[in-house]
Scaffold this active site. Structure first.
Site, PDB file in Angstrom:
ATOM      1  N   SER A 224     -28.007   6.059  43.344  1.00 32.87           N
ATOM      2  CA  SER A 224     -29.477   5.760  43.388  1.00 32.87           C
ATOM      3  C   SER A 224     -29.886   5.879  44.922  1.00 32.87           C
ATOM      4  O   SER A 224     -29.195   5.164  45.767  1.00 32.87           O
ATOM      5  CB  SER A 224     -29.813   4.528  42.837  1.00 32.87           C
ATOM      6  N   MET A 225     -30.982   6.285  44.945  1.00 34.85           N
ATOM      7  CA  MET A 225     -31.751   6.453  46.439  1.00 34.85           C
ATOM      8  C   MET A 225     -33.155   6.108  46.382  1.00 34.85           C
ATOM      9  O   MET A 225     -33.938   6.682  47.075  1.00 34.85           O
ATOM     10  CB  MET A 225     -31.543   7.833  46.893  1.00 34.85           C
ATOM     11  N   GLY A 226     -33.452   5.040  45.594  1.00 33.50           N
ATOM     12  CA  GLY A 226     -34.902   4.279  45.671  1.00 33.50           C
ATOM     13  C   GLY A 226     -36.111   5.482  44.984  1.00 33.50           C
ATOM     14  O   GLY A 226     -35.765   6.174  44.220  1.00 33.50           O
ATOM     15  N   GLY A 229     -34.857   9.088  44.040  1.00 31.60           N
ATOM     16  CA  GLY A 229     -34.329   9.498  42.583  1.00 31.60           C
ATOM     17  C   GLY A 229     -32.813   9.202  42.780  1.00 31.60           C
ATOM     18  O   GLY A 229     -32.367   8.401  43.763  1.00 31.60           O
ATOM     19  N   GLY A 255     -32.912  -1.317  39.778  1.00 26.77           N
ATOM     20  CA  GLY A 255     -31.447  -0.828  39.711  1.00 26.77           C
ATOM     21  C   GLY A 255     -30.568  -1.332  38.391  1.00 26.77           C
ATOM     22  O   GLY A 255     -29.996  -0.657  37.670  1.00 26.77           O
ATOM     23  N   ASP A 256     -31.156  -2.742  38.054  1.00 27.79           N
ATOM     24  CA  ASP A 256     -30.425  -3.270  36.793  1.00 27.79           C
ATOM     25  C   ASP A 256     -30.953  -2.413  35.545  1.00 27.79           C
ATOM     26  O   ASP A 256     -30.227  -2.316  34.571  1.00 27.79           O
ATOM     27  CB  ASP A 256     -30.803  -4.759  36.731  1.00 27.79           C
TER      28      ASP A 256
END
Length: 313
Positions: A224-226, A229, A255-256
């Site tokens: 994940s890259m905020g 995407g 993220g969870d």
């Protein structure tokens, strides 16, 4: 056929969120709003899965007055939980929301010491609960007293029982856990760079780095890259997912929410591309909500088509 998820939070917390008009560092601040929620990666995943209507049980360690409060909050949310009592006090974490800057500052306690007897009780409980599960979610920091190999032990237990594991950790807990070959991991870009001790500046570099880990036995790697995407990588497929536009409110739980969606997709045997769509929608919607609020099934369903999906990089 087993169709349930176990989430494990070894270092849970009471998350106290205070909202301020403006955070004046070094000065007097008056709270506008305050709320307390049960927190920790596994617990956050559980809350989303509950919204999705999936069968889920939250497992963890809890102690003291704060631990009793934590369990009471979970039961008030109708969450099925199996917490091992410990002698120490469950931690309380503080989240300070600065409305003017749109920033959240987190101040986390270290957590209570866990002794060997409490660890053995946890492993015994997990041995029983895994018989009824199809997906195990492990995530978050480890409390003092537990070895960094604890996730590795739990993954090995799950694999022996045919349970797929998702590991969402960082540092040595992640590197040790990988030795047990979890089905999926979800590092963010910074956690992956730390794991591999290298800078990853392009999608191609991320994919090449992830494939090194796939060669060691993990099946899915989700990076994940905020706001940029995520990349979903398996042995034979690369899916690049980009989110729809949102106004970010809080990154807490985003993220969870992705991990919860991945778990739900594994229960339903959805493809990697479908999983990318679900996880991206879930994470984006949660990021658009204030404080510790999470996405709902209806919201995710409504935005699945808005996720931008492409093969490769």
């Amino acid at each position: 056929m087993k169709k349930s998820v176990l989430t494990v939070t070894l270092n849970p917390a009471l998350d106290r969120t205070v909202t301020l008009p403006f955070l004046q560092v070094g000065g007097l601040n008056r709270i506008k709003e305050m709320r307390t929620d049960p927190g920790g990666k596994g617990i956050n995943v559980t809350k989303v899965l509950q919204q999705f209507g999936d069968q889920v049980t939250a497992v963890g360690l809890a102690g003291g007055y704060a631990g009793k409060q934590l369990i009471a909050y979970l039961k008030a949310l109708n969450i099925n939980c199996e917490f091992i009592p410990i002698q120490g006090e469950t931690r309380t974490n503080l989240k300070i929301v600065d409305e003017d800057q749109g920033l959240t500052t987190e101040i986390n306690e270290r957590g209570a010491e866990v002794n060997d007897a409490e660890k053995e009780l946890l492993l015994s409980k997990m041995d029983l609960l895994l018989d009824q599960a199809s997906v195990l979610v492990l995530g978050g920091s480890l409390p003092p007293g537990l070895p960094v190999s604890i996730y590795k032990e739990l993954i090995e237990m799950a694999t022996a029982k045919g349970v797929k594991t998702i590991l969402d950790a960082d540092g040595s807990a992640l590197s040790e856990g990988l030795k047990a070959k979890p089905f999926a991991i979800k590092p963010n870009i910074h956690e992956l760079e730390e794991l591999l001790d290298m800078k990853l500046e392009t999608d191609q570099q991320i994919v090449e780095a992830a494939r090194r880990l796939l060669g060691e036995g993990t099946k899915w790697i989700i990076v994940s890259m905020g706001g940029a995407g995520s990349i979903f990588i398996s042995e034979d497929q690369i899916v690049r997912a980009r989110p729809f536009p949102i106004v970010p409110q809080s990154t807490v739980g985003a993220g969870d929410s992705m991990v919860a969606a991945i778990s739900s997709c594994l229960l339903r045997e959805r493809s990697l591309e479908e999983t990318a769509r679900w996880a991206t929608a879930a994470g984006s919607i949660t990021a658009s909500k204030p404080g510790t609020e999470v996405c709902s099934l209806e919201e995710v369903n409504a935005h699945l088509k808005d996720v931008i999906i492409s093969d490769g990089y």
